[in-house]
Design an enzyme around this catalytic site. Structure first.
Site: not given
Ligand code: SIN
Length: 328
Positions: A18, A64, A97-98
């Site tokens: 992101t 990700s 972030t995932d």
């Protein structure tokens, strides 16, 4: 670059996420596409980085959620390449972030770097009205320049988290990461890092990974490890399905199963029975807890190993690496 002083360069590796996301509507913080803006443009968007000696390289450009061994392998190789350069002070990785916590643990386990490797990210796309990525990137560059810091850390929303403890705990808020019981290692305030403990007491060992990168580079895939969860009304069908596939000899074998257990490593009896069959068939079984905090405290006579404090996703990765030939 020529005549660069020792430890004067920070290298920024882009992998997507992101932080590199683009949205049609600047006010839309969910309907964007991750991994669109190049790492050079992310750097240019932070005027305060000008004047520092920075290099950037696009290693991948993905959301990700799709992270996997091929990108991890390339990333580990590029990080190792740059860290080996005398003039490099530290490496920053822009990441989604995932799965950031999994990449952090992968790099720590494989490289145990003796210089800082700092993952950073954003919860809002680069095109947002108020993006969080530029500040996170600036903070990450500051952390990568810290004397005495070794190993892999994550920087987000002003916090510094260790690779071991970092965990995404919120699906939307900018302050999305937490370090559980351990707490963050420090925070970044106006370009200065305030460590909460002496660094020597919090950084992970920067040794013990000798030869691991070569083993990763030689591998074409990681051993298959499944992640299942124990819950009310759980049964063993997912595990029994895995065992049936293993005996059918179709595709790669599942060599391990991590189970996100209730509480202190407890399992629904139906799931426990199926996992017992898995163990008897030679599949390694490891218990982590599905609780957001705490760990599985091992007890004499436990049938299944515990994850030594790792969260379910990190335990899955750790078991997969441990199952590589000659990993130790
Ligand atoms: C991703 O993980 O690549 C998308 C989500 C995010 O970065 O927040």
């Amino acid at each position: 670059m020529e005549n660069l002083k020792a430890r004067s360069v920070r290298v920024i590796l882009g992998t997507g996420g992101t932080i590199a996301g683009r949205s049609v509507d600047a006010a839309d913080n969910v309907g964007y596409v991750a991994g669109e803006v190049g790492v050079d443009d992310l750097v240019k968007a932070v005027p305060h980085l000008q004047g520092l000696v920075l290099e950037s390289e696009q290693v991948a450009q993905i959301d990700s959620k799709d992270m996997g061994f091929a990108v991890w392998k390339r990333l580990a190789e590029r990080v190792a390449h740059h860290l080996a350069r005398e003039e490099v002070q530290g490496v920053i990785i822009t990441h989604g972030t995932d799965t950031l916590e999994e990449t952090a643990w992968f790099l720590q386990t494989v490289l145990a770097p003796g210089k800082p490797v700092v993952l950073t990210c954003a919860m809002r796309p680069a095109t947002a009205l108020v993006p969080d990525g530029p500040q996170n990137l600036l903070d990450a560059v500051v952390v990568a320049g810290c004397e005495g810091l070794t190993g892999v850390v994550a920087v987000s929303a002003g916090w510094v988290h260790s690779a071991q403890h970092v965990c995404k705990v919120h699906s939307y808020r900018v302050d999305a990461f937490d370090s559980g019981d351990a707490g963050p290692m420090g925070c970044v305030e106006e370009g200065e890092v305030r460590w909460f403990q002496p660094l020597a007491s919090t950084v992970l060992a920067s040794s013990g990974a000798e030869g691991r990168l070569a083993k990763i580079s030689a591998a074409t895939a990681l051993p298959g490890v499944a992640l299942v969860t124990s819950h009310a009304d759980a049964d063993g069908r997912v595990v029994l399905g895995v065992l049936a596939l293993n005996s059918s000899q179709q595709g790669a074998k599942t060599e391990g199963i991590v189970v996100a257990c209730t509480g202190n490593g407890t399992l629904h009896r139906a799931l426990a029975a199926a996992l017992g069959q898995a163990l008897a068939s030679g599949v390694r079984v490891v218990r982590a807890t599905r609780c957001a905090r705490g760990r599985v405290i091992p007890h004499v006579g436990d049938k299944f190993d515990s994850s030594e404090g790792l969260s379910p996703v990190k335990a899955r990765l750790a078991l997969s690496l441990a199952l590589l030939p000659d990993w130790a």
